[in-house]
Write a protein that holds these residues in place. Structure first.
Motif, PDB file in Angstrom:
ATOM      1  N   LEU A 100       0.845  -1.198   0.000  1.00  0.00           N
ATOM      2  CA  LEU A 100       0.000   0.000   0.000  1.00  0.00           C
ATOM      3  C   LEU A 100       0.878   1.244   0.000  1.00  0.00           C
ATOM      4  N   LEU A 106      -0.073  -5.338   2.645  1.00  0.00           N
ATOM      5  CA  LEU A 106      -1.350  -6.008   2.850  1.00  0.00           C
ATOM      6  C   LEU A 106      -1.288  -7.425   2.275  1.00  0.00           C
ATOM      7  N   VAL A 419      -3.931   6.680   8.842  1.00  0.00           N
ATOM      8  CA  VAL A 419      -4.603   7.117   7.608  1.00  0.00           C
ATOM      9  C   VAL A 419      -4.602   8.630   7.437  1.00  0.00           C
ATOM     10  N   PHE A 431      -1.523   6.381  -2.240  1.00  0.00           N
ATOM     11  CA  PHE A 431      -1.234   4.951  -2.026  1.00  0.00           C
ATOM     12  C   PHE A 431      -0.461   4.415  -3.221  1.00  0.00           C
ATOM     13  N   HIS A 433      -0.228   0.881  -3.977  1.00  0.00           N
ATOM     14  CA  HIS A 433      -0.992  -0.250  -4.542  1.00  0.00           C
ATOM     15  C   HIS A 433      -0.171  -1.055  -5.553  1.00  0.00           C
TER      16      HIS A 433
ATOM     17  N   PHE B 375      -7.337   1.825   8.077  1.00  0.00           N
ATOM     18  CA  PHE B 375      -6.952   1.392   6.728  1.00  0.00           C
ATOM     19  C   PHE B 375      -7.924   0.363   6.143  1.00  0.00           C
ATOM     20  N   PHE B 379     -11.066   1.244  -0.936  1.00  0.00           N
ATOM     21  CA  PHE B 379     -10.226   2.162  -1.704  1.00  0.00           C
ATOM     22  C   PHE B 379      -8.772   2.057  -1.241  1.00  0.00           C
ATOM     23  N   ARG B 380      -8.563   2.072   0.091  1.00  0.00           N
ATOM     24  CA  ARG B 380      -7.187   2.008   0.624  1.00  0.00           C
ATOM     25  C   ARG B 380      -6.541   0.663   0.304  1.00  0.00           C
ATOM     26  N   TYR B 381      -7.339  -0.397   0.258  1.00  0.00           N
ATOM     27  CA  TYR B 381      -6.797  -1.723  -0.074  1.00  0.00           C
ATOM     28  C   TYR B 381      -6.477  -1.827  -1.570  1.00  0.00           C
ATOM     29  N   GLY B 382      -6.929  -0.847  -2.357  1.00  0.00           N
ATOM     30  CA  GLY B 382      -6.615  -0.883  -3.789  1.00  0.00           C
ATOM     31  C   GLY B 382      -7.634  -1.621  -4.632  1.00  0.00           C
ATOM     32  N   PHE B 383      -8.873  -1.751  -4.119  1.00  0.00           N
ATOM     33  CA  PHE B 383      -9.893  -2.498  -4.863  1.00  0.00           C
ATOM     34  C   PHE B 383     -10.638  -1.614  -5.865  1.00  0.00           C
ATOM     35  N   PRO B 399     -13.213  -5.440   3.612  1.00  0.00           N
ATOM     36  CA  PRO B 399     -13.677  -4.569   2.524  1.00  0.00           C
ATOM     37  C   PRO B 399     -13.890  -5.431   1.290  1.00  0.00           C
TER      38      PRO B 399
END
Lengths: 438, 438
Positions: A100, A106, A419, A431, A433, B375, B379-383, B399
């Motif tokens: 991230l 993650l 965050v 981020f 990603h 977190f 969105f933060r996880y990159g999905f 999420p």
């Protein structure tokens, strides 16, 4: 009482979840040895069950399922535990890894579902089978057997519980519940029990589904259909339909409904019908198809009768099949999606475009092209073992192996990351990603 | 009525399932354009809702959620549809491929779940968001909005329905249901509806979970915990706890419970408490921790009070935190696994072994090491987008992106293969079970 059992199982699950594959595998070997050493005791207890079943006048098929001494059933059961022990560890597999930001990683990692409630009827070997699968996948299990196997159940429970006490697996990880009244109370423990797995009759599964908020993994009906297309190879169609109907009609993957393209009612369908009649299958057909059979001098026939609407929603589980004509592949898809049970459905055709339409259109766990529905089975799929066959739409579908007993968790490793430093939450950092290789 | 809506959606789903990614993407673009062109009409309708909400004396926070004209909300909503359109197709991905025998190939392929029932409260932009996600993932959706957004809802429904009629997506693929009484009836349609997605308050989610047999994907509570270990960096702990509590306290990923190793009650804990007090957070602590704070002259303090048992099962959603001491990491794990809501929990420690114990032991969708619980977000996880956050144990957890809206089917392609040729079913052929490269 039921809440205590469920809470104990839940707490045991949180410990079991932390054990290594080695610890879980060792526990399975100890369990195997204990059941091997208790064979005489268990078989003796099993004889008591058999005697009581005979006195009570239970059906021969039930008595056969109950009998642990017949053939190599006991030894297969023991071997099954060792087989499960050697399967790949389903727990701790990374299925997604993303950076991230610098130092903020993650991971999505498979983990046990938690606590299983397994409700089964006559077959006492399910105890060994499910205990092995549960421990291997890091799940606690509450096993609830039927009263007809109570003596076998108690003898096996003693062996299993004794074995676990010599392993790192907490003793409450496998709890065997014998009394009848507990089921309803256990089905209410949705705070502690994560998944119910019924192993038994359709009536058992339906009853469980109607009486719990906990997700149930399994199937009530197995109403599988085969559609014989205008472009089918008639001989292939006959071979597949006869196999799917007669190889083991009591199986949930046996065919129950035959759909026939109306254009081949007086040609290819006659060939398929002859093959079914030769195999002693009773045919319940719609009026137009009976007329076609009459025109070909196949009907009237003792084994050909007029189908009712209910026949197309019936799991016969015997040498009977319901047959209906449909105008085209769209008609077949419509019938299956409105009358089927989302188990396994098949098209027989040489036309790839038509096959593609069927494969995309059918809403079932298994969709087959030119193969018997009887292939829907964990062993045949190469899963090594089978927890059951699921007709659910989410989580596990179709034949379920160990994978159906795991879910996943997200693990995030940081170094004090917050965050409010990032865009969208008050800060400015973007981020990254970026995928992490794993 | 509800059964007809559900059946129509189910049938539309079986068509939508067969459409290509291109067809689904084009439909999203048409939908985007229609909502863009209807902006004035929708905003006008939205003003009516706002007026009625004000007359009815609804809360300012609800009115804010209802207001589509504020800031760039409408344009973000439109952009969101285009963003979803460009995401990778989640449907048709092969996740397993096995050659069972020569000419007999098994594929596990991702497919839409089927029919979604989405129940939401004030936010009318959910209509565009969920319609886009559903169509992109090949699912039909029934959208049920709250009565407070009825006018906006109807105006948007007109635009969406009009748009779909110009695309290959069947019009019943997205059905918008406005009347109040339907919910209970829709929740009974487990034959046709495959997944319920609630988007609203905890009370809404709890009520839905209690009243349906259909799987519900979402979360009622978000009781997240942070455990500050004996080996924590005190400054990092303070930073993470303050961020997790104060960045957006109404979020389900905000921390509600702080667990402190009892050995650091008079040292590192004092630092964390000071940071929380500086951030205007109200602290509800156990007696031993209050004593420790008194010994450090931090308590008595207006914002420090004695915690009750109920505080450790409360989602405060405001600047309040419940604080408890635990003897060690095992105590922290036990507390979280018995009081938490399986959402997201964090350990702050510099000790990798202790962290490992926590990461393995916690039964939650997210387990964090040295990072803020905030977190936990798609969105933060990159999905790219978020369907919701799930605290379920099976199917999707944490999420949920588009992946949570697909399941899988097994596709078997043969050439007239029947099981009675194979070992175990009457024949002699063995299975190959060779992986197919894909």
């Amino acid at each position: 009482m039921a809440d205590q059992i469920a809470k104990d199982a839940h707490l045991a699950a949180t410990v079991l979840k932390t054990l290594s594959n080695d610890s879980r595998t060792v526990a399975l070997k100890i369990m195997h040895d204990a059941l091997r050493d208790s064979k005489d005791k268990v078989i003796e207890a099993n004889k008591l069950d058999l005697k009581e079943a005979q006195t009570a006048g239970l059906s021969q098929s039930l008595i056969k399922r109950l009998d642990l001494a017949s053939g190599d059933k006991y030894d297969s059961m023991l071997q099954g535990i060792l087989d499960v022990a050697t399967l790949d560890d389903p727990v701790g597999k990374i299925t997604l890894a993303t950076k991230l930001d610098e130092g903020l990683e993650l991971y999505r990692v498979t983990c046990p579902v938690g606590t299983l409630l397994v409700i089964f009827e006559a077959r006492p070997e399910v105890i060994a089978n499910i205990s092995a699968l549960a421990i291997k996948s890091g799940n606690a299990a509450i096993l609830k057997g039927g009263k007809e196997s109570i003596h076998s159940f108690k003898a096996m429970a003693d062996a299993v519980t004794g074995a676990l006490s010599k392993s790192e697996v907490p003793k409450n990880a496998i709890q065997l519940v014998a009394t009848r009244d507990e089921v309803g109370e256990l089905l209410k423990q949705d705070k502690f029990i994560d998944l119910v797995i019924p192993r038994g009759s359709n009536a058992l599964v339906k009853n469980i589904k109607d009486n719990t908020k906990i997700p149930v993994m399994g199937h009530a009906d197995g109403i599988c259909s085969i559609y014989v297309d205008i472009d089918a190879d008639a001989e292939m169609a006959a071979r597949i339909v006869v196999d799917a109907k007669t190889n083991y009609p009591a199986g949930c993957n046996a065919v129950e409904t035959l759909l026939v393209n109306s254009s081949i009612a007086t040609t290819k369908f006659i060939k398929v019908t002859q093959a079914l009649l030769d195999a002693n299958v009773k045919i319940r057909a719609t009026a137009d198809l009976i007329a076609a059979l009459e025109s070909a001098n196949v009907a009237p026939h003792d084994n050909i009768t007029l189908a009712t609407e209910a026949d197309f929603e019936t799991e016969f589980l015997e040498f009977t099949i319901a047959v209906k004509s449909v105008p085209d592949v769209a008609g077949a898809i419509y019938h299956v999606n409105t009358h089927g049970s989302k188990h396994t459905d098949c098209i027989v055709t040489e036309n790839a475009d038509t096959a593609q339409k069927f494969l995309r259109g059918i809403d079932a766990a298994g969709v087959y092209w030119n193969a018997s529905t009887r292939f829907a089975d964990g062993f045949r799929y190469g899963f090594g073992t089978e927890v059951g066959v699921s007709t659910n739409k989410i989580h596990a579908r179709g034949p379920v192996g160990l994978e159906g007993l795991v879910g996943y968790q997200y693990i995030l490793k940081g170094n004090g990351h917050i965050v409010s430093d990032y865009a969208g939450a008050g800060g400015k950092k973007p981020f990254l990603h970026e995928p992490i290789q794993f």
